[in-house]
Design an enzyme around this catalytic site. Sequence first.
Site, PDB file in Angstrom:
ATOM      1  N   VAL A  20     -38.499  -7.165  40.871  1.00 55.93           N
ATOM      2  CA  VAL A  20     -39.841  -7.458  41.352  1.00 55.93           C
ATOM      3  C   VAL A  20     -40.221  -8.849  40.840  1.00 55.93           C
ATOM      4  O   VAL A  20     -40.105  -9.122  39.647  1.00 55.93           O
ATOM      5  CB  VAL A  20     -40.828  -6.396  40.803  1.00 55.93           C
ATOM      6  CG1 VAL A  20     -42.258  -6.770  41.127  1.00 55.93           C
ATOM      7  CG2 VAL A  20     -40.483  -5.016  41.352  1.00 55.93           C
ATOM      8  N   CYS A  21     -40.667  -9.707  41.712  1.00 59.06           N
ATOM      9  CA  CYS A  21     -41.025 -11.076  41.315  1.00 59.06           C
ATOM     10  C   CYS A  21     -42.218 -11.066  40.365  1.00 59.06           C
ATOM     11  O   CYS A  21     -43.275 -10.503  40.681  1.00 59.06           O
ATOM     12  CB  CYS A  21     -41.371 -11.911  42.534  1.00 59.06           C
ATOM     13  SG  CYS A  21     -42.159 -13.474  42.099  1.00 59.06           S
ATOM     14  N   VAL A  22     -42.077 -11.716  39.227  1.00 64.69           N
ATOM     15  CA  VAL A  22     -43.116 -11.654  38.198  1.00 64.69           C
ATOM     16  C   VAL A  22     -44.430 -12.296  38.649  1.00 64.69           C
ATOM     17  O   VAL A  22     -45.508 -11.737  38.437  1.00 64.69           O
ATOM     18  CB  VAL A  22     -42.629 -12.247  36.853  1.00 64.69           C
ATOM     19  CG1 VAL A  22     -42.253 -13.715  36.972  1.00 64.69           C
ATOM     20  CG2 VAL A  22     -43.686 -12.069  35.765  1.00 64.69           C
TER      21      VAL A  22
END
Lengths: 100, 144, 130
Positions: free
Chosen positions: C77-79
């Site tokens: 998941v992209c931070v």
Amino acid sequence: MLHTVNKSPFEKNSLQTCLRLSQPGSSILLIEDGIYGALKGSDAAANITEHLQDRQFYVLGPDLKARGIDKSRLIDGIEIVDYDGFVKLAVEEPKVQSWM
Amino acid sequence: MSDQEASPTSGIIKKFLYVNRRAPHGSNYAQEGLEVALVGAAFEQDVAMAYIDDGVFQLKTDQDTSEIGTKNFSPTYRALGDYDVKKIYVEKESLEKRGLTQDDLMPLVYEDEDDDWAEKPMINLVSAAELQDIIEQSDVVLNF
Amino acid sequence: MKFSVVVNEGPYTHQASDSAYYFTRAVLSQGHEIMRVFFYHDGVNNGTRLTTPPQDDRNITNRWSDLAKEHDLDLVVCVAAAQRRGIVDEDEQKRNSKDTNNIADGFRISGLGQLIEAGIQSDRLVAFGD
């Protein structure tokens, strides 16, 4: 190159743009609402019929079925594939571009 | 990055093309797409941006979001050159269809280190046929 | 062949996550490798374990978690996108002093570099979105 299109041509220009910017010889797979672009006799059918000579068109069968579209309603020359067929196309073609 | 520097991707240079087809502000895709390009610059890849369809509106001059509450990220496009993103392709047909000319676009430039840091324009207007080739010749195409 | 998949939309509103799931399964069933599934934009919302759909609907998050467990998938998941949308793991909870976290099993939060790396190292990158 494999191009996927997931938008209805009645909603958005993704199919038109895909056709304008894909090279002859490309494979084009219609998925999700993109499958409506494959309907025979629709206002949008010319998008595909004009390119049938130099592009190979596919539709994703599960998305057709979900939307109640029988294969008899498709423009002649479009091939139906399942998810395994989608993967095979992605393997055969050097890259995949998703028009959304 | 030097050749010696350890990196999980060292040695591989691919042609990345970021295809931007959405207008800014009405949705967040433009901003988050730009973030990918900036982060990607650190990976020393061959990066190009393409602006097609409503994506051309991202480069419009004079954007001011002060009265809609969203972040105005349009100045960030001017930083692309500093991140070694020097190839920006704008589709001519998309511009024309929207009644725009290149004068409506931000004058994006980069400083050419091989030419005494002279400022060079980054925006290339290209035809659909030229863009077909650019897309075909890319290794990785990402859409925003 | 090595694939990576990008999911740019959240669950339940758009079909993207469902399509990506079925595509990923088909890739694996044909003996190919999935290097990574990267969740970006609203796609990060696929990674909350607090998802509670009605009994007769699919649980999109659990489906990804189960597939990850079965095939040892890397679900990232992209931070930056996750912080904006409130998807939090234990590290992010501490870093940003939040009172809880919500990341689902099998997902991890990491940087956008993971997407670029997937593009560099995979033979094919296939994106699903709106």
